[in-house]
Design an enzyme around this catalytic site. Structure first.
Site, PDB file in Angstrom:
ATOM      1  N   ASN A   9      49.210  25.039  50.102  1.00 39.01           N
ATOM      2  CA  ASN A   9      49.704  24.467  51.293  1.00 39.01           C
ATOM      3  C   ASN A   9      48.822  25.066  51.763  1.00 39.01           C
ATOM      4  O   ASN A   9      48.716  26.268  52.441  1.00 39.01           O
ATOM      5  CB  ASN A   9      50.886  23.954  51.128  1.00 39.01           C
ATOM      6  CG  ASN A   9      51.582  24.425  52.883  1.00 39.01           C
ATOM      7  OD1 ASN A   9      50.921  23.995  53.440  1.00 39.01           O
ATOM      8  ND2 ASN A   9      52.944  24.871  53.336  1.00 39.01           N
ATOM      9  N   LYS A  11      48.096  24.349  55.143  1.00 42.93           N
ATOM     10  CA  LYS A  11      49.292  24.591  56.443  1.00 42.93           C
ATOM     11  C   LYS A  11      47.904  23.881  57.572  1.00 42.93           C
ATOM     12  O   LYS A  11      47.265  23.774  56.884  1.00 42.93           O
ATOM     13  CB  LYS A  11      49.933  26.074  56.673  1.00 42.93           C
ATOM     14  CG  LYS A  11      50.681  26.285  55.541  1.00 42.93           C
ATOM     15  CD  LYS A  11      51.867  27.563  56.144  1.00 42.93           C
ATOM     16  CE  LYS A  11      52.223  27.578  54.949  1.00 42.93           C
ATOM     17  NZ  LYS A  11      53.628  28.827  55.715  1.00 42.93           N
ATOM     18  N   GLU A  96      58.626  24.943  58.169  1.00 42.32           N
ATOM     19  CA  GLU A  96      57.974  25.006  59.776  1.00 42.32           C
ATOM     20  C   GLU A  96      58.257  23.894  60.577  1.00 42.32           C
ATOM     21  O   GLU A  96      58.743  23.750  61.378  1.00 42.32           O
ATOM     22  CB  GLU A  96      56.519  25.927  59.217  1.00 42.32           C
ATOM     23  CG  GLU A  96      56.505  26.484  58.865  1.00 42.32           C
ATOM     24  CD  GLU A  96      55.060  27.354  57.805  1.00 42.32           C
ATOM     25  OE1 GLU A  96      54.339  26.808  57.711  1.00 42.32           O
ATOM     26  OE2 GLU A  96      55.566  28.734  57.159  1.00 42.32           O
ATOM     27  N   GLU A 166      61.771  27.516  49.390  1.00 43.89           N
ATOM     28  CA  GLU A 166      61.270  28.617  49.510  1.00 43.89           C
ATOM     29  C   GLU A 166      62.047  29.652  51.077  1.00 43.89           C
ATOM     30  O   GLU A 166      62.353  28.814  52.033  1.00 43.89           O
ATOM     31  CB  GLU A 166      60.212  27.540  50.448  1.00 43.89           C
ATOM     32  CG  GLU A 166      59.371  26.925  49.607  1.00 43.89           C
ATOM     33  CD  GLU A 166      57.839  26.817  50.667  1.00 43.89           C
ATOM     34  OE1 GLU A 166      56.954  27.640  50.288  1.00 43.89           O
ATOM     35  OE2 GLU A 166      57.699  26.752  51.836  1.00 43.89           O
ATOM     36  N   GLY A 172      55.556  34.158  54.834  1.00 40.85           N
ATOM     37  CA  GLY A 172      54.286  34.455  55.401  1.00 40.85           C
ATOM     38  C   GLY A 172      54.380  36.288  55.878  1.00 40.85           C
ATOM     39  O   GLY A 172      53.765  36.602  56.493  1.00 40.85           O
ATOM     40  N   SER A 212      55.050  33.679  49.296  1.00 40.00           N
ATOM     41  CA  SER A 212      54.542  34.815  49.709  1.00 40.00           C
ATOM     42  C   SER A 212      54.390  35.458  48.103  1.00 40.00           C
ATOM     43  O   SER A 212      54.373  36.356  47.618  1.00 40.00           O
ATOM     44  CB  SER A 212      54.987  36.643  50.636  1.00 40.00           C
ATOM     45  OG  SER A 212      55.460  36.497  51.521  1.00 40.00           O
TER      46      SER A 212
END
Ligand code: 13P
Length: 252
Positions: A9, A11, A96, A166, A172, A212
């Site tokens: 991903n 992002k 997100e 997740e 992150g 991560s």
């Protein structure tokens, strides 16, 4: 044999030159499990990534989509628009988007249906915040997301959804869930959906871990029986790191 999916991903990162260089680099790795690898790119890069992947088994797709086919939805992108680009996968309900863009379980459910109707594999993200985990509510929270997100989907469709667990506190942050924590939740997710549908459906699901994941911890996560791969953010931006994670899956 356990099936895997290693999904990157990106992002909101990369411009076209960098994206195409990445794809060239990834192809040059000659991964033995190319068909188990995919890249989720920003909308503007999807066509270029698809072109650079021509003749490869590596999948590609988007990070979000609108559930209506067309209409007055300024700024949105529909499933037929993405289908035209040849995408194979699309992320739905990333934390997100849930946090910053008002994504709800209801819109997630509609997006899943639209993608499944078009034959595109959704990668559905679920996962709890640190606050929820510290209060011991993570299983109740994730079960609630699953029940709402899969609402009304028949078993044949449900089996085609890839689920990514997740935990928000691991995204992150450099703070990975331990392999035991990740396995516990992935097994729990499989159990919830086996209960909603049947054991055959639960057993066939691809359930990924995300948060991560990197070359140094991928193998110990991927070895766990209920973890079928990873949804990788930061480490998917560098071709060597992403390929190393794909190779870890190929070695199992
Ligand atoms: P990181 O791998 O950067 O923690 O991101 C995980 C993620 O959100 C993938 O969708």
């Amino acid at each position: 044999m356990k099936r895997f999916l290693i999904a990157g991903n990106w992002k909101m990162n990369k411009l076209s030159e960098d994206a195409e260089e990445f794809v060239r680099g990834l192809r040059a790795k000659m991964l033995p499990n190319e068909k188990d690898v995919c890249i989720l790119a920003p909308f503007t890069l999807i066509a270029g990534v698809g072109k650079a992947l021509e003749g490869s088994a590596i999948g590609f797709g988007a990070q979000n989509v609108h559930f209506e086919e067309s209409g007055a939805y300024t700024g949105e992108v529909s499933v037929p628009m993405l289908k035209e680009l040849g995408i194979t996968h699309c992320i739905v309900g990333h934390s997100e988007r849930r946090e910053y863009f008002n994504e709800t379980d209801d819109t997630v459910n509609r997006k899943l249906r639209a993608l499944l109707d078009a034959g595109i594999t959704p990668i559905l993200c679920v996962g709890e915040s640190l606050e929820v985990r510290e209060a011991g509510g993570e299983q109740t929270f994730v079960a609630g997301q699953l029940i709402a997100d899969f609402s009304g989907l028949p078993a044949a469709d449900a089996a085609k959804v890839v689920i990514a667990y997740e935990p928000i506190w691991a995204i992150g942050t450099g703070k990975t869930a331990t392999p035991e924590q990740a396995e516990e939740m992935c097994a729990f997710i499989r159990g919830v959906l086996s209960g909603v549908y049947d054991n055959a459906t639960g057993d066939s699901l691809l359930i990924l871990y995300g948060g991560s994941m990197k070359p140094g911890n991928a193998k110990e996560l991927l070895e766990k029986p209920d973890i079928n791969g990873g949804l990788i953010g930061g480490a998917s931006l560098k071709v060597d790191d992403f390929a190393a994670i794909a190779m870890a899956a190929a070695s199992l």
